[in-house]
Scaffold this active site. Structure first.
Site, PDB file in Angstrom:
ATOM      1  N   TYR A 195       0.793  -1.221   0.000  1.00  0.00           N
ATOM      2  CA  TYR A 195       0.000   0.000   0.000  1.00  0.00           C
ATOM      3  C   TYR A 195       0.831   1.279   0.000  1.00  0.00           C
ATOM      4  O   TYR A 195       0.743   2.085  -0.917  1.00  0.00           O
ATOM      5  CB  TYR A 195      -0.955  -0.010   1.201  1.00  0.00           C
ATOM      6  CG  TYR A 195      -1.902  -1.181   1.172  1.00  0.00           C
ATOM      7  CD1 TYR A 195      -2.870  -1.289   0.177  1.00  0.00           C
ATOM      8  CD2 TYR A 195      -1.816  -2.206   2.114  1.00  0.00           C
ATOM      9  CE1 TYR A 195      -3.731  -2.369   0.117  1.00  0.00           C
ATOM     10  CE2 TYR A 195      -2.668  -3.291   2.068  1.00  0.00           C
ATOM     11  CZ  TYR A 195      -3.632  -3.372   1.073  1.00  0.00           C
ATOM     12  OH  TYR A 195      -4.473  -4.450   1.010  1.00  0.00           O
ATOM     13  N   PRO A 239     -11.424  -0.188  -2.700  1.00  0.00           N
ATOM     14  CA  PRO A 239     -12.691  -0.801  -3.141  1.00  0.00           C
ATOM     15  C   PRO A 239     -13.887   0.088  -2.824  1.00  0.00           C
ATOM     16  O   PRO A 239     -13.825   0.990  -1.979  1.00  0.00           O
ATOM     17  CB  PRO A 239     -12.768  -2.086  -2.315  1.00  0.00           C
ATOM     18  CG  PRO A 239     -11.442  -2.230  -1.630  1.00  0.00           C
ATOM     19  CD  PRO A 239     -10.879  -0.848  -1.530  1.00  0.00           C
ATOM     20  N   HIS A 288      -7.640   1.247   1.330  1.00  0.00           N
ATOM     21  CA  HIS A 288      -7.377  -0.148   1.671  1.00  0.00           C
ATOM     22  C   HIS A 288      -6.269  -0.355   2.706  1.00  0.00           C
ATOM     23  O   HIS A 288      -6.186  -1.418   3.332  1.00  0.00           O
ATOM     24  CB  HIS A 288      -7.008  -0.903   0.390  1.00  0.00           C
ATOM     25  CG  HIS A 288      -7.452  -2.331   0.375  1.00  0.00           C
ATOM     26  ND1 HIS A 288      -7.486  -3.129   1.496  1.00  0.00           N
ATOM     27  CD2 HIS A 288      -7.887  -3.110  -0.638  1.00  0.00           C
ATOM     28  CE1 HIS A 288      -7.918  -4.329   1.160  1.00  0.00           C
ATOM     29  NE2 HIS A 288      -8.171  -4.350  -0.118  1.00  0.00           N
ATOM     30  N   LYS A 321     -24.106 -26.341  -1.747  1.00  0.00           N
ATOM     31  CA  LYS A 321     -24.282 -27.025  -0.461  1.00  0.00           C
ATOM     32  C   LYS A 321     -25.081 -28.303  -0.616  1.00  0.00           C
ATOM     33  O   LYS A 321     -24.815 -29.302   0.073  1.00  0.00           O
ATOM     34  CB  LYS A 321     -24.956 -26.085   0.536  1.00  0.00           C
ATOM     35  CG  LYS A 321     -24.038 -25.003   1.085  1.00  0.00           C
ATOM     36  CD  LYS A 321     -24.740 -24.160   2.140  1.00  0.00           C
ATOM     37  CE  LYS A 321     -23.794 -23.170   2.792  1.00  0.00           C
ATOM     38  NZ  LYS A 321     -24.464 -22.351   3.823  1.00  0.00           N
ATOM     39  N   SER A 370     -18.155 -26.713  -1.220  1.00  0.00           N
ATOM     40  CA  SER A 370     -17.945 -25.356  -0.727  1.00  0.00           C
ATOM     41  C   SER A 370     -18.475 -24.358  -1.755  1.00  0.00           C
ATOM     42  O   SER A 370     -18.055 -24.391  -2.914  1.00  0.00           O
ATOM     43  CB  SER A 370     -16.453 -25.111  -0.498  1.00  0.00           C
ATOM     44  OG  SER A 370     -16.147 -23.732  -0.546  1.00  0.00           O
ATOM     45  N   SER A 372      -8.259 -13.632  -2.144  1.00  0.00           N
ATOM     46  CA  SER A 372      -7.742 -13.238  -0.840  1.00  0.00           C
ATOM     47  C   SER A 372      -8.183 -14.213   0.244  1.00  0.00           C
ATOM     48  O   SER A 372      -9.315 -14.689   0.264  1.00  0.00           O
ATOM     49  CB  SER A 372      -8.203 -11.820  -0.486  1.00  0.00           C
ATOM     50  OG  SER A 372      -9.605 -11.730  -0.518  1.00  0.00           O
ATOM     51  N   SER A 375     -12.165 -11.895  -5.038  1.00  0.00           N
ATOM     52  CA  SER A 375     -12.375 -11.879  -3.602  1.00  0.00           C
ATOM     53  C   SER A 375     -13.824 -12.204  -3.291  1.00  0.00           C
ATOM     54  O   SER A 375     -14.737 -11.621  -3.885  1.00  0.00           O
ATOM     55  CB  SER A 375     -12.010 -10.502  -3.015  1.00  0.00           C
ATOM     56  OG  SER A 375     -12.138 -10.518  -1.610  1.00  0.00           O
ATOM     57  N   GLN A 376     -14.007 -13.140  -2.378  1.00  0.00           N
ATOM     58  CA  GLN A 376     -15.330 -13.377  -1.833  1.00  0.00           C
ATOM     59  C   GLN A 376     -15.473 -12.492  -0.594  1.00  0.00           C
ATOM     60  O   GLN A 376     -14.677 -12.590   0.334  1.00  0.00           O
ATOM     61  CB  GLN A 376     -15.514 -14.842  -1.425  1.00  0.00           C
ATOM     62  CG  GLN A 376     -16.843 -15.095  -0.740  1.00  0.00           C
ATOM     63  CD  GLN A 376     -16.980 -16.480  -0.131  1.00  0.00           C
ATOM     64  OE1 GLN A 376     -17.985 -17.143  -0.312  1.00  0.00           O
ATOM     65  NE2 GLN A 376     -15.971 -16.937   0.589  1.00  0.00           N
TER      66      GLN A 376
END
Length: 638
Positions: free
Chosen positions: A137, A150, A355, A435, A440, A466, A566-567
């Site tokens: 960063y 973000p 971030h 599921k 997953s 991530s 990214s989730q």
């Protein structure tokens, strides 16, 4: 006649005294018509004091967290080779094997760097955290807009007049039965990034003896200081905040000619130079410091161009990410501010965050908490006390500063025109389908991304997802490498007519399990990327020559993420969005809900090979084909 507003936003003010016992007090700005902002007060707040002076659960919890481990050198080298297999050719792979063999020799450079890392781990709270903050960063010189910060798109909300109060404990979070580091929650308020000529810094005023008691509000490019506490230490009530915000709005009806905030969108070295010039003037310096010290910023945006309902979420995403350009709301920001809540006249609502201090999950957890809080209702009486006019922040614009602003406008507009964002609501199914098949959901979605990319380009690519390291003290992230030997086998077989369905299902199951295993490895501090980075930085710190494995073509390929993903799961029906990390790549963020999935896909228009809408369509097709495969194969049926 005043412009009609139909807006919703949530403000969070954390009492630093309560921080040490992990007690946030949440104030919310709710929907309002004609700027009827509703803010949740809490009569139990007292004047803030320094959190370090009060021992509490937070400190004892932090001290009990384990340190981030240093994985074994052999393990990382072996796993590194495995991740390279699907993305580099055989000749390159063979060359890298030779380099790694040399690197691992007893008494060699790898062993020496590994011992240096292990010494660092013994002497510090987290061997990675300072390095990561700096390299990822603060040393990063591209604009924070698009490239780093973000945005979060919240649902377009309708009018509500709920009000109430809350004083409850923020619970320690758990993952797999293990406590998580909560440090990031205490870095997002009253903090701000500060530009430098070569390296930036982050200031956090919440930890000072007298923490800030004000927020900043920006409307029509004009900044105001709004105190959210009365003189006796109690927070302003709903009606008081309404009156103060109405004063801000009515005194800034005309757009400021010089959007000073757009300077913060520039390339970091350029902004650092302009910043030093800006704060030479005492008035300017005082105004900048008021913004930096504020608990957070609320951006009251001018109308954005009208779009169809189908395109609304995509337009809202770019509004949260960059404001739409200098003609619209890009000057209505202070992009260095850690937390900015953004409210549009049409009810569009969201936030963006810088971030450096925190990852996405704590931000989204904060959103979830506040959204749930707004469902509660309790009236609080407003004291009959006259309030001073919110202070308008003044800036003296010299010809040189005006020139910097014009240059920042030009650069921002280039970024705006280059960024392509597509937000889709995948309504066919959500977490429920994976599921049902004992898979997953995250791994299933990642395999959908792998399949979509392979179908578009007929090759596999380095993929970043991530992974949280918050099981460890001061933990940030590591990388889940979603592209694996097993995922490559699956995507190549999926459209192969010679393969039987049962074989394809078996390969999908194997790929999903491999991804789940890598995820578990990563969150337990055993992934490869931060370890390799640590070895590289240790070499730099030791002033030794750079090991050849880091100069190798394979290393460059492995770190060129054509898919940066990214989730960021949330209870709230929202989605986070960010730009790609490679010029020819995609940024993909998703929030899997029970029966649908929110996706934000980004790409750069300057790359002829990428297209966000096409990728979103291919992703949708891939997920549907994977479901059809599972449901049409007897083995996969329950």
């Amino acid at each position: 006649m005043a412009t009609e507003y139909n807006i919703t936003n949530y403000i969070t003010v954390i009492d630093p005294q309560a921080l040490t016992s992990i007690s946030p007090t949440l104030l919310s700005i709710s929907q309002a018509k004609d700027l009827w902002y509703k803010v949740k007060p809490c009569g139990r707040l007292v004047r803030p004091v320094a959190p370090t002076r009060i021992p509490g659960r937070y400190l004892s919890h932090q001290e009990g967290l384990p340190k981030l481990p240093v994985p074994s050198l052999q393990q990382t080298c072996e796993r590194y080779l495995a991740t390279l297999e699907p993305i580099v050719d055989e000749e390159e792979l063979s060359h890298t094997k030779e380099l790694l063999a040399e690197f691992q020799k007893a008494g060699g450079v790898g062993e020496r760097l590994q011992k240096g890392l292990e010494r660092r781990a013994r002497k510090t709270e987290n061997w990675l955290s300072d390095w990561w903050l700096t390299t990822a960063y603060l040393d990063y010189r591209m604009p924070v807009v698009v490239h780093s910060s973000p945005g979060v798109v919240l649902p377009r909300l309708e009018f509500s007049d709920r009000q109430g109060q809350m004083s409850e404990t923020l619970p320690v979070e758990y993952l797999g039965g293990k406590q998580l580091c909560m440090n990031q929650y205490y870095q997002v308020l009253s903090s701000c990034r500060v530009p430098g000529l070569k390296r930036d810094s982050v200031v956090n005023h919440a930890h000072r003896s007298r923490p800030p008691t004000h927020i900043t509000v920006v409307h029509n490019f004009q900044f105001f200081v709004l105190d959210v506490y009365n003189s006796d230490g109690t927070p302003l009530t709903v009606d008081q905040l309404y009156m103060q915000l109405e004063k801000v709005w009515s005194s800034s009806l005309q757009t400021n000619k010089e959007p000073i905030g757009i300077l913060t969108s520039n390339q970091r070295n350029s902004w650092g130079k302009a910043y030093n010039n800006l704060i030479k003037d005492k008035t300017n310096k005082d105004s900048v410091q008021a913004i930096q010290k504020s608990i957070f910023t609320v951006c009251l945006d001018a109308p954005m161009p009208c779009v169809s309902d189908e395109l609304y979420h995509s337009r809202a995403a770019v509004q949260m990410l960059h404001g739409g350009g200098s003609r619209w709301n890009s000057g209505n920001r202070w992009f260095d501010k850690t937390l900015q809540f953004i409210i549009g006249e049409d009810g569009s609502c969201g936030l963006m965050y810088e971030h450096a201090p925190a990852e996405g999950p704590p931000i989204v957890s904060l959103i979830d908490h506040v959204v749930e809080y707004t469902k509660k209702s309790e009236m609080v009486r407003t004291p009959m006390v006259p309030l001073p006019m919110p202070q308008k922040l003044r800036f003296n614009i010299t010809p040189e500063i005006k020139k910097d602003i014009e240059k920042a406008k030009q650069n921002m507009n280039i970024m705006v025109h280059d960024l392509d964002v597509k937000v889709i609501v995948f309504s066919h199914f959500g977490k429920n389908v994976p599921k049902t098949h004992k898979m997953s959901p995250d791994a299933f979605i990642q395999m959908g991304l792998q399949l979509a990319y392979y179908r578009m380009y007929q090759r596999c690519c380095a993929t970043y997802e991530s992974a949280s390291l918050r099981m460890f003290k001061l933990g940030r992230t590591d990388t889940i490498r979603s592209c694996s030997i097993d995922s490559a086998n699956f995507v190549k077989a999926m459209d192969d007519p010679a393969k039987q369905k049962i074989e394809k299902v078996t390969l999908l199951e194997k790929a999903v399990k491999a991804h789940r295993a890598y995820t578990d490895m990563a969150i337990h501090g055993q992934a490869i990327d931060r370890h390799l980075l640590g070895l590289k930085l240790q070499a730099i710190e030791d002033l030794t020559s750079m090991p050849e494995i880091f100069m190798d073509t394979s290393y460059a390929v492995a770190n060129h993420y054509n898919l940066s993903t990214s989730q960021v799961p949330a209870k709230t029906d929202c989605v986070m969005c960010f730009g790609p990390v490679a010029p020819d790549g995609y940024g993909v963020c998703y929030n899997p809900m029970a029966e649908h999935i929110n996706f934000a896909v980004s790409a750069f228009n300057s790359c002829n090979e990428t297209n966000a809408a096409h990728m979103a369509q291919r992703l949708e097709e891939a997920l549907l084909d994977m479901r059809m495969l599972l449901e049409s194969t007897p083995k996969a049926k329950l």
